[in-house]
Design an enzyme around this catalytic site. Structure first.
Site, mmCIF file in Angstrom:
data_model
loop_
_atom_site.group_PDB
_atom_site.id
_atom_site.type_symbol
_atom_site.label_atom_id
_atom_site.label_comp_id
_atom_site.label_asym_id
_atom_site.label_seq_id
_atom_site.Cartn_x
_atom_site.Cartn_y
_atom_site.Cartn_z
ATOM 1 N N CYS A 1 -79.738 -6.364 -7.462
ATOM 2 C CA CYS A 1 -79.672 -6.415 -5.998
ATOM 3 C C CYS A 1 -80.412 -5.263 -5.332
ATOM 4 C CB CYS A 1 -78.219 -6.445 -5.530
ATOM 5 S SG CYS A 1 -77.279 -4.963 -5.942
ATOM 6 N N LYS B 1 -76.936 -16.832 -8.905
ATOM 7 C CA LYS B 1 -77.703 -15.658 -8.472
ATOM 8 C C LYS B 1 -76.872 -14.374 -8.526
ATOM 9 C CE LYS B 1 -76.935 -16.281 -3.463
ATOM 10 N NZ LYS B 1 -76.203 -15.018 -3.231
ATOM 11 N N ASP B 2 -75.543 -14.494 -8.546
ATOM 12 C CA ASP B 2 -74.672 -13.317 -8.624
ATOM 13 C C ASP B 2 -74.414 -12.879 -10.055
ATOM 14 O OD1 ASP B 2 -74.352 -13.307 -5.845
ATOM 15 O OD2 ASP B 2 -72.542 -14.557 -5.934
ATOM 16 N N ARG C 1 -73.278 -7.548 6.528
ATOM 17 C CA ARG C 1 -72.442 -7.847 5.370
ATOM 18 C C ARG C 1 -71.312 -8.779 5.765
ATOM 19 N NH1 ARG C 1 -71.546 -4.979 1.089
ATOM 20 N NH2 ARG C 1 -70.639 -6.991 0.493
ATOM 21 N N SER D 1 -80.275 -8.246 2.058
ATOM 22 C CA SER D 1 -81.035 -8.488 0.840
ATOM 23 C C SER D 1 -82.370 -7.752 0.887
ATOM 24 C CB SER D 1 -81.284 -9.998 0.683
ATOM 25 O OG SER D 1 -82.326 -10.252 -0.231
ATOM 26 N N ARG E 1 -84.725 -8.196 -1.131
ATOM 27 C CA ARG E 1 -85.748 -9.214 -1.422
ATOM 28 C C ARG E 1 -86.203 -9.900 -0.139
ATOM 29 N NH1 ARG E 1 -85.318 -14.567 -1.354
ATOM 30 N NH2 ARG E 1 -83.054 -14.417 -1.169
ATOM 31 N N ARG E 2 -85.245 -10.388 0.643
ATOM 32 C CA ARG E 2 -85.595 -11.058 1.894
ATOM 33 C C ARG E 2 -86.272 -10.101 2.861
ATOM 34 N NH1 ARG E 2 -79.691 -13.897 1.901
ATOM 35 N NH2 ARG E 2 -80.264 -15.877 0.906
ATOM 36 N N ARG F 1 -70.690 -13.365 8.867
ATOM 37 C CA ARG F 1 -72.060 -13.118 9.311
ATOM 38 C C ARG F 1 -72.443 -14.027 10.478
ATOM 39 N NH1 ARG F 1 -75.217 -13.310 3.719
ATOM 40 N NH2 ARG F 1 -73.241 -14.161 2.946
#
Length: 391
Positions: free
Chosen positions: A310, A119-120, A188, A168, A170-171, A194
């Protein structure tokens, strides 16, 4: 291309993610050095605990596949995404945040191949680089990790105004759509950091949050929540990362794709190498998992055509049916606040063809474009884009 030649050779025929199995048989390539002894491969890895766990797991798979014919040395490399922790990823203003330094080391010959979370990895690789292998995908969904005081609850049970940590877009877009009563704030750092922020109550409240992604973020409370009593009620992480760290018991809730579709490539590991390095290519073939490769190729094509990244709230869900060879792909784009969404789905025969999977993803992206998805993405990027750096 050479990359295509590498990643279309697996003979596995099962589905993902529930039914994946069976990679290629071990390579019979000559593995001795001209002067005798084992060939040593230098393996590039980010230096976070999770990245090193992932890299060691790849090395172990290679040792088994090649009957310990090779030696491996890990070269730890820090990336800009690891170093810049005071801004959300979307605001750093660069692509390849977690891969560029690794690719530079690969280009300069300081390492022989590098291990990434797929995904990165940008959908377009630098010249001379190839996707040497995509491994069998682990659980691709998102997980909720709740603070201990909310044990036994779900996101739906949290009180209005509870703070959920995620950087994110997206989230955040999907969860704002599903849980508008909650507040979402950046968080972050690596997984350890986290989780520590969650456990210690180190929260950050965004001032004037309504419709303003560029508003200031201010710390509130302290360890244990501080005088204000405000802290993270939960954070959102990838299930795969939590499980690779051995922290299965920290998962409070796994989000279905009806609530949060996953990121492109989430849950899969990838190995990048130099395009013309035949010995490395031969070594990596043993890692290739064809069903994962096919589904992730379709996902990456969807993102590539939409020029996602991103800074773009873009999500997917995919499934490859083993019996019929049918690939089912859903792709969606969201406004930052989740109020707008364009989602489309497609089901097509592709067997284990990477080219067919790429075509499926690209065609789905065009459908989303035609339905207004490109406008939504462009508007989101305009808000999340970092200010241009001064010269």
């Amino acid at each position: 291309s050479k990359a295509t030649a590498i990643v279309t050779m697996s003979q596995s025929t099962t589905t993902q993610p529930e039914e994946q199995q069976g990679n290629m048989a071990p390579s019979t390539t000559n593995t001795t050095c001209p002067g005798g002894g084992k060939k040593l491969f230098r393996v590039g890895s980010r230096n976070s605990m999770l990245a090193l766990i992932q890299t060691r797991s790849v090395i172990e798979k290679l040792r088994v596949a090649h009957n310990n014919a090779y030696d491996f040395e890990i070269v730890e490399i820090s990336t800009k995404g690891d170093q810049v922790l005071d801004r959300a990823l979307a605001k750093i203003g660069e692509k390849s945040l977690f891969t560029k330094e690794l690719e530079v080391a690969l280009e300069e010959g300081r390492v022989d191949f590098v291990v990434h979370s797929l995904k990165d990895l940008p959908t377009t690789l630098p010249p001379g680089m190839a996707l040497g292998a995509v491994l069998e995908r682990d659980e691709p969904r998102d997980a909720i990790v709740l603070h201990a005081k909310h044990a036994g609850k779900t996101l739906a049970d949290l009180p209005a105004g509870a703070i959920v940590g995620t950087s994110s877009v997206r989230r955040r877009a999907q969860l704002r759509r599903a849980f508008p009563q909650l507040e979402f704030c950046d968080i972050r750092g690596n997984l350890n950091t986290r989780l520590a922020k969650l456990d210690q109550g180190l929260a950050y409240r965004r001032e004037n949050t309504a419709g303003n992604e560029n508003s200031a973020v201010q710390p509130v409370g302290g360890a244990g929540g501080g005088a204000s009593g405000v802290d993270y009620a939960a954070i959102v992480l990838a299930v795969a990362g939590i499980e690779r760290m051995g922290w299965h018991d920290r998962v409070s809730q796994v989000l279905g794709h009806d609530v949060s579709m996953w990121a492109v490539g989430q849950g899969a590991l990838a190995v990048e190498c130099r395009e013309e390095d035949a010995l490395v290519e031969a070594c990596l073939q043993a890692l290739i998992h064809a069903p994962t490769l096919v589904t992730c190729t379709a996902e990456r094509a969807f993102m590539r055509v939409l020029n996602g990244g991103c800074s773009a709230p873009l999500a997917v869900h995919s499934y490859l049916d083993a019996a019929s060879g049918e690939l089912r792909l859903t792709g969606a784009v969201f406004s930052l606040d989740g109020s707008e969404v364009v989602s489309r789905s497609v089901a097509r025969q592709c067997k284990l063809s990477r080219e067919a999977a790429d075509a499926v993803g690209a065609a789905l992206a065009e459908e989303v474009k035609e339905a207004g998805g490109l406008r939504i993405l462009d508007e989101a990027k305009a808000v999340t884009a970092a200010p241009a750096a001064s010269s």
